[in-house]
Write a protein that holds these residues in place. Structure first.
Motif, short mmCIF file in Angstrom:
data_model
loop_
_atom_site.label_atom_id
_atom_site.label_comp_id
_atom_site.label_asym_id
_atom_site.label_seq_id
_atom_site.Cartn_x
_atom_site.Cartn_y
_atom_site.Cartn_z
N VAL A 31 15.93 34.54 54.46
CA VAL A 31 17.39 34.66 54.57
C VAL A 31 18.02 33.88 53.44
O VAL A 31 17.34 33.16 52.71
CB VAL A 31 17.90 34.14 55.94
CG1 VAL A 31 17.30 34.94 57.08
CG2 VAL A 31 17.60 32.65 56.09
N LEU A 32 19.35 34.01 53.32
CA LEU A 32 20.08 33.26 52.28
C LEU A 32 20.72 32.03 52.90
O LEU A 32 21.45 32.13 53.90
CB LEU A 32 21.15 34.15 51.65
CG LEU A 32 20.64 35.41 50.96
CD1 LEU A 32 21.82 36.26 50.48
CD2 LEU A 32 19.72 35.06 49.80
N ASP A 33 20.46 30.87 52.32
CA ASP A 33 21.12 29.64 52.75
C ASP A 33 22.63 29.82 52.57
O ASP A 33 23.10 30.09 51.46
CB ASP A 33 20.61 28.48 51.87
CG ASP A 33 21.16 27.14 52.30
OD1 ASP A 33 22.36 27.07 52.68
OD2 ASP A 33 20.41 26.16 52.25
N PRO A 34 23.42 29.74 53.67
CA PRO A 34 24.86 30.03 53.56
C PRO A 34 25.59 29.03 52.67
O PRO A 34 26.67 29.34 52.16
CB PRO A 34 25.36 29.97 55.01
CG PRO A 34 24.30 29.31 55.80
CD PRO A 34 23.01 29.45 55.05
N GLY A 37 23.12 29.81 48.83
CA GLY A 37 22.68 31.14 48.44
C GLY A 37 21.20 31.22 48.08
O GLY A 37 20.71 32.27 47.69
N ALA A 38 20.48 30.10 48.23
CA ALA A 38 19.04 30.10 47.91
C ALA A 38 18.26 30.75 49.04
O ALA A 38 18.69 30.76 50.19
CB ALA A 38 18.56 28.66 47.69
N PRO A 39 17.08 31.31 48.72
CA PRO A 39 16.26 31.93 49.77
C PRO A 39 15.55 30.88 50.63
O PRO A 39 15.10 29.86 50.11
CB PRO A 39 15.24 32.75 48.99
CG PRO A 39 15.22 32.21 47.61
CD PRO A 39 16.48 31.44 47.38
N VAL A 40 15.48 31.12 51.93
CA VAL A 40 14.80 30.24 52.88
C VAL A 40 13.89 31.11 53.74
O VAL A 40 14.34 32.13 54.27
CB VAL A 40 15.81 29.50 53.80
CG1 VAL A 40 15.08 28.60 54.78
CG2 VAL A 40 16.81 28.71 52.99
N ALA A 51 22.40 31.62 59.11
CA ALA A 51 22.32 32.30 57.81
C ALA A 51 22.61 33.80 57.96
O ALA A 51 23.37 34.37 57.18
CB ALA A 51 20.94 32.09 57.19
#
Lengths: 191, 191
Positions: free
Chosen positions: B53-56, B59-62, B89
């Motif tokens: 998902v995208l860190d809200p 915007g980095a991927p997690v 997220a």
């Protein structure tokens, strides 16, 4: 944001635990030495990981499987082909996410300890001494890679942790810094 | 972008295969029925997956681990707590990535077939009949979830595929549409 609930687990949550979580709403424990040791074990034991990158066209997350080793300082390293979609993605945006702690065939993968690590990717120059050192370390851990490690399109990529969320099972969620991940005999994270 | 190299594998690449790949540069095969069948088997067999998902905040991927089941139409579904970071997220951005095809304890995970699926998350209302149906399907596949499925903060989330990259091992990379993933007796993807 990185951090899991530590909650979505197969172990039976005791009524008192459940009440404590409902009150706290943020089920993250203070980081202690046991959490640091578990986190280091998960990284050190991970021969493979799920790697999340950003699709350079859409910005959406994409997850693939990569092989993993540690460099001399304990930083996770992977070996990827320029032809791979995740190589192109990391060239466009080096921010990535790793999931380490692969469950075995048995047991409940949600009770198996795992860790989400936020990382920054740094591609290693194929021509330099760093590449040669990593090549040696890599082949010790992944002997079959000798079949393709010397192909011109394969490069080592360091995945420098910037933070991590450890989920050791129900009620065992922790946030860790790169310093928490630093091994006694080396380090993980920025120099 | 979604798509892997199909290249980073433990099987020995024959000289002719290597030459063909070097010439083509894009090692994606035309999608055939065998690829579709393998893709459907991977989704149907996945009790767990890595979810990106995208860190809200950044915007980095997690990437985290989630449990999986299929709805009546064959669409992947997960069950997550509002307390989990990936729930927050997905509320901020429903675009996510799934990796299915968990390797067992034995063998080389890079030769084990796996698939990266681009999905859009749709949260299911807890009060509706859809929730009740999914609850029944979920408990068949994950009986231990009866311990927390009825907690007020847990919700089902459909993960609608918008595309996928299948990696069946060396030289076996394919791109698939939601229609390719549609099962004979149901469907995966948009209605």
């Amino acid at each position: 944001m990185i951090g899991g609930a530590g909650y979505h687990s197969g172990r039976i949550p005791a009524r008192s635990e459940r009440a404590a979580m409902t009150e706290r709403r943020d089920p993250i424990n203070p980081t202690d030495d046991a959490a640091r040791a578990l986190a280091r074990d998960l990284v050190a034991g991970a021969r493979f990981a799920a790697l999340g990158v950003l699709d350079p066209e859409t910005g959406a997350p994409v997850v693939s499987r990569v092989a993993l080793a540690l460099d001399e300082g304990g930083c996770p390293v992977t070996l990827i082909s320029d032809l791979a979609a995740h190589a192109r993605a990391l060239a466009a945006d080096p921010r990535a996410g790793l999931l380490v702690g692969e469950p075995g065939a048995k047991g409940d993968p949600l009770t198996h300890p795992r860790m989400s690590i936020a990382v920054l990717a740094e591609t290693v120059d194929r021509g330099g001494p760093d590449h040669a050192r990593l090549r040696g370390l890599w082949l010790k851990r992944h002997p079959k890679a000798k079949l393709y490690v010397d192909f011109g399109d394969f490069r080592f990529v360091r995945l420098r942790p910037t933070g991590a969320a450890l989920n050791g099972g129900f009620g065992r969620a922790y946030r860790l810094t790169p310093e928490d991940l630093a091994a006694r005999d080396g380090r993980i994270g920025p120099p």
